[in-house]
Scaffold this active site. Sequence first.
Site, mmCIF file in Angstrom:
data_model
loop_
_atom_site.group_PDB
_atom_site.id
_atom_site.type_symbol
_atom_site.label_atom_id
_atom_site.label_comp_id
_atom_site.label_asym_id
_atom_site.label_seq_id
_atom_site.Cartn_x
_atom_site.Cartn_y
_atom_site.Cartn_z
ATOM 1 N N GLY A 172 0.824 -1.218 0.000
ATOM 2 C CA GLY A 172 0.000 0.000 0.000
ATOM 3 C C GLY A 172 0.856 1.264 0.000
ATOM 4 O O GLY A 172 0.551 2.233 -0.674
ATOM 5 N N GLY A 173 1.932 1.238 0.806
ATOM 6 C CA GLY A 173 2.845 2.395 0.832
ATOM 7 C C GLY A 173 2.158 3.642 1.353
ATOM 8 O O GLY A 173 1.110 3.586 2.010
ATOM 9 N N GLY A 200 0.052 24.076 -1.221
ATOM 10 C CA GLY A 200 0.124 23.124 -2.347
ATOM 11 C C GLY A 200 -0.968 22.078 -2.215
ATOM 12 O O GLY A 200 -2.017 22.329 -1.597
ATOM 13 N N VAL A 218 6.728 31.326 7.551
ATOM 14 C CA VAL A 218 6.702 31.249 9.004
ATOM 15 C C VAL A 218 8.144 31.384 9.476
ATOM 16 O O VAL A 218 9.016 30.631 9.034
ATOM 17 C CB VAL A 218 6.100 29.911 9.459
ATOM 18 N N ARG A 235 7.717 17.094 -0.361
ATOM 19 C CA ARG A 235 8.194 15.796 0.108
ATOM 20 C C ARG A 235 9.623 15.550 -0.373
ATOM 21 O O ARG A 235 10.045 16.106 -1.386
ATOM 22 C CB ARG A 235 7.252 14.674 -0.369
ATOM 23 N N ASP A 270 8.279 8.029 -6.465
ATOM 24 C CA ASP A 270 8.683 9.294 -5.834
ATOM 25 C C ASP A 270 10.190 9.379 -5.646
ATOM 26 O O ASP A 270 10.763 10.472 -5.664
ATOM 27 C CB ASP A 270 8.033 9.428 -4.441
ATOM 28 N N HIS A 327 -25.681 14.416 -22.944
ATOM 29 C CA HIS A 327 -26.291 15.628 -22.385
ATOM 30 C C HIS A 327 -27.262 15.247 -21.284
ATOM 31 O O HIS A 327 -27.990 14.276 -21.437
ATOM 32 C CB HIS A 327 -27.031 16.378 -23.486
#
Length: 474
Positions: free
Chosen positions: A40-41, A183, A238, A275, A315, A447
Amino acid sequence: MADSTQLVVIGAGPGGYAAAFYAADRGMQVSLVDPSPNPGGVCLYRGCIPSKALLHIAEVINEAKHAAAWGVTFGTPTIDLSKVRSFKDKVVSQLTGGVGQVARMRKINYVQGTAAFRDPRTLEIARVDGQSQTLAFEHAVIATGSRPATVPGVSIDSPRVMDSTAALDLPDVPKSLLVVGGGYIGLELGSVYAALGSRVTVVEMTDGLLPGADRDLVNILAKRVESICEAVLLNTKVASVKEVKDGLSVSFEGQLPEGMPREKTFDRVLVSVGRRPNSAVPGLEKTRVKVNARGFIETNGARATAEPSIYAIGDVIGEPMLAHKASHEARVAIDAMLGERVVFEPEAIPAVVFTDPEVAWCGLTETDAAKQQREVTVARFPWGASGRAITIDRTDGMTKLVIDPRSERVLGVGLVGPGAGELISEGVVAVEMGATAGDLKLSIHPHPTLSETLMEAAEVFFGQSTHVYKPKRK
Ligand code: FAD
Ligand code: NAD
């Protein structure tokens, strides 16, 4: 003797498990290593899936509120936070459990643990049961994903400062929440907390929300975000966060709106500023795999690293950090491993921000066309002219096509409005298939649907939209 496998996949997120499953379907003997009980990660356990379950709840709350305008009043919702949490947890366990089941059906050797390289052909796995296991492999795929970025002085060690994982745990509904970063995560999770009743302030260091996305799309979302938030502070950072009695005292630097104090106390802070890749796989230095200056593992178009036995996807190899990009790369890597001549070169990776309204785009954006000084024609169809958008009282939407004026090919599609995330797939197919504006115009759309806005945007390009009078300039 050490165990051995033809393929080992390190990390069982949407990149890793897609690679393992596809390789097994192609006849390979596969091991999949991850610390979680099921594949799943980040996506399934603490990303896409739990956030979308909570966003669905937010949508129902907002829709019920909106219904008052149509003469149907539901009253103020009562939030049973533990039930909200259990619904989200049930969604996660149902999906991860199901993925675990199909892994077993494929006879994948799932090893619950953390992998380290001993050499380019062997892993040492620290299993969660405390045992250590050596696994020799012919090929490996690194799919170790990413983790939340932190900001020094802001990501302080306090339970009141949350990253996305902590925020998805829903510890409570804070009276006031500061979201650092406007984001994907800040806007999605900020919307969830706002719907549940928090007063949300968003602080974004650039001059607009969702930097990089086309402004005409973002502006429509920004109006809505401003209406559900206490404040949206742009061009602001910040400077520091300090724990004080009953809260966090936050000081800001940058352009603050008039009357906004430089220092303010919030019940909680969510840090969502991007990340970082998990490329520091122990022992990686014992292989020839290269990591670039931004921390991403370097691969070629087939997702092979500089070490011939090792591929990398998802990633950990670069942006966009999206689940569907990782899963697609998985197939490319396995095909390449099996000797096919393949390359990951999509024309259109869809991006969807699941806010209300949703924002979605694919292919060439108007912003990128301008950066590349590429001549394009942009055809826009405002949802105020869509019958379907009027029936759901959501005319705050827009569909646009980025078109090559000479070939009339659709190069990119952008959408903002409810359901934009579903509608964008038609754009992906159009861009990938090399469809022209004429193809979209001539394809009959049902439609009344929001999908007609894609057809009518193509009609706008020809100055012939039924519902928008905008003749083509001669
Ligand atoms: P990951 O999903 O990060 O999985 C990597 C796995 O590898 C993890 O389980 C990790 O524990 C494991 N691992 C790491 N190191 C080791 C090791 N040494 N040994 C064994 N295992 C290891 N994307 C979308 O497309 N749509 C969305 O709606 C969306 N929503 C998101 C919401 C949030 C809150 C977050 C945080 C992210 C979201 N994303 C979304 C991004 C998406 O989750 C990622 O792009 C995606 O999970 C990447 O997949 P991956 O397979 O590369 O890695
Ligand atoms: P992001 O890159 O989408 O947004 C981070 C934002 O923080 C940017 O706007 C950036 O300008 C701002 N920022 C950076 N440092 C700051 C600072 N010090 N002060 C104020 N603002 C600052 O990152 P994210 O929201 O953390 O999400 C991470 C990634 O996860 C996304 O880029 C995306 O790839 C993925 N994701 C996707 C989805 C989706 O597909 N719907 C949802 C969530 C996450």
